[in-house]
Design a protein around this motif. Structure first.
Motif, short mmCIF file in Angstrom:
data_model
loop_
_atom_site.label_atom_id
_atom_site.label_comp_id
_atom_site.label_asym_id
_atom_site.label_seq_id
_atom_site.Cartn_x
_atom_site.Cartn_y
_atom_site.Cartn_z
N MET A 1 0.95 -1.23 0.03
CA MET A 1 -0.04 0.34 -0.05
C MET A 1 0.91 1.37 0.10
N LEU A 2 0.38 2.29 -0.70
CA LEU A 2 1.12 3.66 -0.93
C LEU A 2 0.23 4.58 -0.38
N LEU A 3 0.83 5.14 0.70
CA LEU A 3 0.00 6.64 1.40
C LEU A 3 0.71 7.98 1.05
N SER A 4 -0.25 8.73 0.62
CA SER A 4 0.38 10.20 0.42
C SER A 4 -0.93 11.09 1.13
N GLN A 5 -0.57 12.49 0.89
CA GLN A 5 -1.26 13.44 1.42
C GLN A 5 -1.27 14.74 0.58
N TYR A 6 -2.64 15.33 0.78
CA TYR A 6 -2.69 16.59 -0.03
C TYR A 6 -3.45 17.57 0.70
N ARG A 7 -3.19 18.89 0.31
CA ARG A 7 -3.84 19.94 1.26
C ARG A 7 -5.17 20.22 0.31
N ARG A 8 -6.44 19.96 1.13
CA ARG A 8 -7.72 20.31 0.50
C ARG A 8 -7.91 21.70 0.48
N GLN A 9 -9.09 22.08 -0.30
CA GLN A 9 -9.14 23.53 -0.65
C GLN A 9 -9.73 24.08 0.80
N ASP A 10 -10.17 23.49 1.53
CA ASP A 10 -10.49 23.98 2.98
C ASP A 10 -9.12 24.09 3.84
N GLY A 11 -7.97 23.66 3.40
CA GLY A 11 -6.70 23.76 4.26
C GLY A 11 -6.51 22.63 4.87
N GLU A 22 -4.98 3.01 -9.00
CA GLU A 22 -5.97 3.93 -8.81
C GLU A 22 -5.74 4.46 -7.47
N ALA A 23 -5.74 5.63 -7.16
CA ALA A 23 -5.56 6.33 -5.66
C ALA A 23 -6.96 6.95 -5.16
N TYR A 24 -7.41 6.69 -3.88
CA TYR A 24 -8.48 6.69 -3.38
C TYR A 24 -8.48 7.71 -1.93
N GLU A 25 -9.12 8.80 -1.59
CA GLU A 25 -9.21 9.53 -0.36
C GLU A 25 -9.58 8.36 0.79
N VAL A 26 -8.94 8.33 1.72
CA VAL A 26 -9.01 7.58 3.02
C VAL A 26 -10.30 8.41 3.81
N ARG A 27 -11.36 7.68 4.18
CA ARG A 27 -12.21 8.07 4.68
C ARG A 27 -12.22 8.66 6.35
N THR A 28 -11.54 9.87 6.09
CA THR A 28 -10.98 10.34 7.68
C THR A 28 -10.63 11.93 7.31
N LEU A 35 -3.37 9.41 12.40
CA LEU A 35 -3.51 8.18 12.48
C LEU A 35 -2.55 7.21 12.90
N ALA A 36 -1.29 7.73 12.76
CA ALA A 36 -0.11 6.82 13.04
C ALA A 36 -0.07 6.85 14.59
N MET A 37 -0.06 7.89 15.09
CA MET A 37 0.01 7.87 16.74
C MET A 37 -1.17 7.20 17.21
N GLY A 38 -2.55 7.13 16.58
CA GLY A 38 -3.46 6.20 17.20
C GLY A 38 -3.13 4.83 16.96
N CYS A 39 -2.32 4.41 16.05
CA CYS A 39 -1.91 3.06 15.62
C CYS A 39 -0.94 2.73 16.86
N ARG A 49 -5.40 -0.14 9.61
CA ARG A 49 -6.22 1.08 10.25
C ARG A 49 -7.10 1.74 9.10
N VAL A 50 -6.08 1.81 7.95
CA VAL A 50 -6.69 2.53 6.71
C VAL A 50 -7.80 1.74 6.12
N MET A 51 -7.97 0.59 6.09
CA MET A 51 -8.80 -0.48 5.50
C MET A 51 -9.99 -0.36 6.35
N ASP A 52 -9.79 -0.40 7.49
CA ASP A 52 -10.90 -0.27 8.58
C ASP A 52 -11.64 1.17 8.45
N LEU A 53 -10.89 2.27 7.89
CA LEU A 53 -11.59 3.49 7.65
C LEU A 53 -12.13 3.28 6.46
#
Length: 334
Positions: A1-11, A22-28, A35-39, A49-53
Motif C-alpha cells: 500500500m502507498l499513502l500520500s497527503q494533499y492539502r484540501r481546498q479548505d486547508g 488507482e488512488a482513493y481518499e481515505v475516509r477520515t 492516524l499513526a499516533m493512534g496506531c 487501520r486505513v482499510m478499517d476506515l
C-alpha cells in the motif's frame, strides 16, 4: 500500500491510499500523523487501520502534483517536532563516490586510507550483525527540523552563501514516537537529501555545515518493509534536456549496513525517542551527479524515481536571493 497527503481546498490535510494504479481518499479528516499516533497507542497496524476506515472517491494524484497541492507523506503539526537526519557511507559503492567527490584515490593500507574509506570498511565488516546485537556505528548527520522539509514539487532553496546545491537520491524511513518512547516505522519513501558538495569537498569537517539544507520526501509512502533490493533512477532536467541520468541502488542487498542497525544507532539516543515526535531518517546513497562533474543551476529539476515507491519525487533548484556573503547575524543581549 502507498499513502500520500494533499492539502484540501479548505486547508485541511487529506490522506490518500492506493494499492495499484488507482488512488482513493481515505475516509477520515485526520492527517497521517494522527492516524499513526493512534496506531502506536492501540497497537493497530497502519494498513489495517486505513482499510478499517475505508476509502472514498478516486483522486488524480498527478493533477494534484501539478497543482502543487501534494504534501510530504508525513508531517507534524509543529514542525519543530519533526527531525530530518541521515547516514552516509552505508551503500556499496558509496566510498568510491565519496572518494571521487573529494578527488582522492582510495588507499589500500589501513594506515593510509582516508577516514571515509575507513568508515566504509568498518560498515562492510560490522554493519550487518548476525544476531540482535548492535553493529558498528555509521556516519550520521543532522539536517534540521520540519522547517527544512520541502513538499514534492516545491523548490529546494540553496542559500545565497552556499557554494553548491546538489541532489542525493535516497530512501528514507518515516517514524513516529509512541507515548512510551517506542519508535514506530510507518514505512519508506523516496528522498532527496539535498547538500552543498563544494563546501564538503573543501574540508571534510565542513560536512555538518553542508548538510544544513532543505530535503524533500515523497510523494508516496510505501507501508511495510523495505524490499531487499531497490533500483531507481536519478535525473536532472534542464529545460527540455536531461543533463544527468544514472541508476541508484538501495535496499539491504546493496548496503553495507542493515536497516535495523542504522535505526538502532539513531534511536539509541533518548533525545530521539521523545513521545509524539516525527523522524525522517535518510539511509544514504552511492549516486551523486556532482561526483560526475555536474553543476546544477537554478531552475534545474531533480527527479528521483523507483517503481516500488509510486510517483517520482521532483523538485526544482532555487537560489535564495540573499547576498553571496551572509550578512553578519547580530545577537541581542537580554
Amino acid at each position: 500500500m502507498l499513502l500520500s497527503q494533499y492539502r484540501r481546498q479548505d486547508g485541511r490535510i487529506q490522506v490518500v491510499a492506493r494499492d495499484g494504479t488507482e488512488a482513493y481518499e481515505v475516509r477520515t479528516d485526520l492527517a497521517l500523523y494522527d492516524l499513526a499516533m493512534g496506531c502506536a497507542e492501540t497497537g493497530t497496524g497502519l494498513q489495517e487501520r486505513v482499510m478499517d476506515l475505508g476509502l472514498n472517491g478516486a483522486v488524480d494524484l498527478a493533477r494534484l502534483y501539478e497543482d502543487g497541492r501534494l504534501l510530504p507523506p508525513l508531517t507534524h503539526p509543529d514542525p519543530a517536532h519533526l527531525h530530518l537526519t541521515g547516514t552516509g557511507l552505508t551503500h556499496l559503492g558509496s566510498a568510491s563516490t565519496r572518494a571521487a567527490m573529494h578527488a582522492k584515490a582510495a588507499q589500500t593500507t589501513a594506515e593510509d586510507e582516508t577516514d571515509s574509506m575507513r568508515m566504509f570498511r568498518m560498515g562492510v565488516e560490522g554493519g550487518k550483525p548476525a544476531d540482535d546485537g548492535a553493529g558498528v556505528q555509521p556516519e550520521w548527520f543532522y539536517k534540521g527540523t520540519g522547517a527544512a522539509l520541502a513538499a514534492p514539487g516545491a523548490p529546494l532553496a540553496s542559500p545565497g552563501f552556499a557554494e553548491d546545491g546538489g541532489e542525493e537520491p535516497e530512501l528514507a524511513g518515516l517514524y513516529v514516537i509512541g507515548p512510551d518512547g517506542t519508535p514506530f516505522r510507518l514505512g519508506f519513501a523516496l528522498a532527496n537529501e539535498f547538500s552543498d558538495h563544494v563546501m564538503e569537498r573543501r574540508n571534510y569537517l565542513y560536512l555538518a555545515h553542508s548538510k544544513l539544507r532543505p530535503a524533500a520526501v515523497g510523494p508516496e509512502l510505501r507501508v511495510g518493509e523495505l524490499p531487499a533490493s531497490v533500483t531507481g533512477t536519478s535525473r536532472i532536467r534542464r529545460g527540455d534536456q536531461v543533463i544527468f541520468e544514472a541508476p541508484f541502488l538501495s535496499g539491504e542487498a546493496n548496503m553495507s549496513h542493515s536497516i535495523a542497525n542504522l535505526e538502532h544507532h539513531h534511536f539509541k539516543y533518548d533525545l530521539f525517542r521523545q513521545p509524539g515526535d516525527v523522524h525522517v531518517h535518510m539511509f544514504g546513497t552511492a549516486t551523486l551527479s556532482f561526483a560526475q562533474g555536474i553543476r546544477a543551476e537554478a531552475g534545474d529539476v531533480f527527479e528521483i524515481e523507483a517503481p516500488e515507491f509510486g510517483l517520482p519525487l521532483r523538485n526544482p533548484l532555487a537560489h535564495d536571493p540573499a547576498p553571496a556573503t551572509a550578512p553578519r547575524v547580530a545577537v541581542q543581549s537580554l
